[in-house]
Design a protein around this motif. Structure first.
Motif, PDB file in Angstrom:
ATOM      1  N   TYR A 132     -10.861  14.888  -6.290  1.00  0.00           N
ATOM      2  CA  TYR A 132     -10.498  13.483  -6.425  1.00  0.00           C
ATOM      3  C   TYR A 132      -9.397  13.238  -7.447  1.00  0.00           C
ATOM      4  N   VAL A 133      -8.758  14.296  -7.936  1.00  0.00           N
ATOM      5  CA  VAL A 133      -7.641  14.086  -8.865  1.00  0.00           C
ATOM      6  C   VAL A 133      -6.466  13.402  -8.171  1.00  0.00           C
ATOM      7  N   ILE A 134      -6.405  13.493  -6.844  1.00  0.00           N
ATOM      8  CA  ILE A 134      -5.302  12.837  -6.125  1.00  0.00           C
ATOM      9  C   ILE A 134      -5.709  11.467  -5.594  1.00  0.00           C
TER      10      ILE A 134
ATOM     11  N   LEU B 173       5.023   6.758  -0.976  1.00  0.00           N
ATOM     12  CA  LEU B 173       3.713   7.136  -1.524  1.00  0.00           C
ATOM     13  C   LEU B 173       3.771   8.465  -2.264  1.00  0.00           C
ATOM     14  N   ILE B 174       4.602   9.390  -1.784  1.00  0.00           N
ATOM     15  CA  ILE B 174       4.741  10.674  -2.491  1.00  0.00           C
ATOM     16  C   ILE B 174       5.260  10.445  -3.904  1.00  0.00           C
ATOM     17  N   SER B 175       6.121   9.451  -4.072  1.00  0.00           N
ATOM     18  CA  SER B 175       6.640   9.151  -5.404  1.00  0.00           C
ATOM     19  C   SER B 175       5.580   8.553  -6.317  1.00  0.00           C
ATOM     20  N   LYS B 176       4.471   8.067  -5.735  1.00  0.00           N
ATOM     21  CA  LYS B 176       3.398   7.467  -6.524  1.00  0.00           C
ATOM     22  C   LYS B 176       2.294   8.456  -6.880  1.00  0.00           C
TER      23      LYS B 176
ATOM     24  N   PRO C 215       1.635   3.545 -12.531  1.00  0.00           N
ATOM     25  CA  PRO C 215       2.263   3.364 -11.203  1.00  0.00           C
ATOM     26  C   PRO C 215       1.823   4.430 -10.205  1.00  0.00           C
ATOM     27  N   GLY C 216       0.516   4.501  -9.967  1.00  0.00           N
ATOM     28  CA  GLY C 216      -0.026   5.531  -9.092  1.00  0.00           C
ATOM     29  C   GLY C 216      -0.507   4.974  -7.766  1.00  0.00           C
ATOM     30  N   ILE C 217      -1.264   5.795  -7.052  1.00  0.00           N
ATOM     31  CA  ILE C 217      -1.750   5.425  -5.718  1.00  0.00           C
ATOM     32  C   ILE C 217      -2.719   4.253  -5.790  1.00  0.00           C
TER      33      ILE C 217
ATOM     34  N   TYR D 104      -1.512  13.222 -12.694  1.00  0.00           N
ATOM     35  CA  TYR D 104      -1.379  13.500 -14.133  1.00  0.00           C
ATOM     36  C   TYR D 104      -2.609  13.016 -14.898  1.00  0.00           C
ATOM     37  N   VAL D 105      -2.962  11.756 -14.718  1.00  0.00           N
ATOM     38  CA  VAL D 105      -4.090  11.187 -15.460  1.00  0.00           C
ATOM     39  C   VAL D 105      -5.409  11.824 -15.037  1.00  0.00           C
ATOM     40  N   ASN D 106      -5.590  12.032 -13.746  1.00  0.00           N
ATOM     41  CA  ASN D 106      -6.862  12.547 -13.259  1.00  0.00           C
ATOM     42  C   ASN D 106      -7.055  14.027 -13.567  1.00  0.00           C
ATOM     43  N   VAL D 107      -5.983  14.803 -13.603  1.00  0.00           N
ATOM     44  CA  VAL D 107      -6.118  16.222 -13.968  1.00  0.00           C
ATOM     45  C   VAL D 107      -6.618  16.347 -15.402  1.00  0.00           C
ATOM     46  N   PHE D 108      -6.026  15.601 -16.304  1.00  0.00           N
ATOM     47  CA  PHE D 108      -6.488  15.637 -17.690  1.00  0.00           C
ATOM     48  C   PHE D 108      -7.915  15.109 -17.817  1.00  0.00           C
TER      49      PHE D 108
END
Length: 323
Positions: free
Chosen positions: A250-252, A92-95, A265-267, A101-105
């Motif tokens: 909620y960026v994570i 999961l850490i790899s995801k 390929p995220g969470i 990345y997407v949520n921060v932007f």
């Protein structure tokens, strides 16, 4: 204040324990047989299941699970996802990086725009500028984000060819190809947040502009712009800061549908895959991940009021009480 914080943390731990117990029982009641694994690895799978107590009574299984989680932070092993028998935590850490990345932007893009257009709507209330912004607010809030995702894919990606249809593979997150592929999912995630922030800022600032101290500021010689920038904005931002903190927190968390549509390929995408592929350990870990984010967010939201405005005191019989 400290007593209130400790009370909320205690309630959070109890809530997490209850939810985790319910999830564990329901998941372990599902069919989860040992299946033949390619490469003759089914023996290793059986040994791992024995180590986790899969053949023992349910309460014994739960005891083993709690011991490994709280002493080793071990959430189990992958069976149908990732590398065979890979630790779930490592997988999961790899995801997390693509999701963050997407949520921060998305946050960087949505919060400033939401605040700016919300201020314009409040300053020009009931004028044509306000009416136009209100139309966009209604549209962006009413339409689900996955609809924007499909429209962006079809128009911007397929018809115009301005952006790739799916998220780029790889780990070079500071390259232009990676950011270029993330533009459409960033926009799809941002529209709803922009509209929500615009509506909140407009409502709070409109109310602040009609208060007595704003009239007093104008009578003392301040221009309308000076009164807004020095007094109205600062006071109206107090109840809005928890909302902005929510966007940052909620960026994570990611987005289940958006990540699936753009093959990120995220969470979020991994969560859906864990259901389809019946990898129960991955599903359990991500479920508790989302539960923890929600509970921690609730505490941060409540406490942020007191830190932002010292006049607000937490606890004392009421959640928020003006001293």
């Amino acid at each position: 204040m400290i007593k209130y914080i400790l009370k909320r943390i205690g309630l959070m731990i109890v809530s997490m324990f209850i939810i985790m117990t319910m999830l564990f029982v329901l998941i372990r009641l599902l069919p989860n047989p040992v299946v033949a694994v390619q490469g003759g690895m089914d023996a290793a799978l059986r040994e791992m299941r024995d180590a986790w107590g899969y053949n023992d009574p349910l309460m014994v299984q739960y005891g083993v699970f709690l011991k490994k989680v709280f002493t080793e932070f071990d959430w189990g092993f992958c069976t149908t996802m990732g590398t065979f028998l890979q630790p779930v935590t490592e997988y999961l850490i790899s995801k997390l990086p693509p999701t963050i990345y997407v949520n921060v932007f998305s946050v960087i893009f949505s919060i400033p725009l939401g605040v700016i257009f919300g201020i314009l709507a409040a300053v020009f209330k009931n004028k044509w500028q306000d009416q136009v912004i209100n139309v966009f607010i209604i549209i962006f809030i009413s339409v689900p984000s996955f609809v924007y995702a499909f429209l962006l894919q079809y128009i911007v990606g397929f018809k115009l060819g301005w952006c790739p249809l799916v998220f780029a593979s790889g780990t070079d997150y500071f390259s232009w190809p990676m950011f270029h592929s993330a533009i459409m999912p960033i926009l799809a995630l941002s529209f709803g947040t922009i509209a929500g922030n615009m509506r909140l800022v407009r409502a709070e600032l409109s109310e602040t502009l009609t208060t007595d101290y704003m009239l007093l500021a104008r009578t003392k010689g301040l221009t309308r712009g000076q009164a807004i920038s020095r007094h109205a904005l600062r006071n109206s931002m107090v109840p809005l800061m928890p909302s902005f903190l929510a966007d940052v927190l909620y960026v994570i968390a990611g987005s289940l549908i958006i990540e699936q549509i753009f093959a990120i390929p995220g969470i979020g995408k991994t969560y859906l895959q864990s259901i389809n592929q019946r990898d129960y350990s991955v599903f359990m870990a991500i479920s508790m991940f989302y539960v923890a984010i929600g509970l921690v967010a609730g505490i941060i939201f409540d406490l942020s009021y007191g830190f932002i405005d010292p006049r607000i005191r937490m606890g004392g019989g009421k959640t928020n009480e003006l001293s």
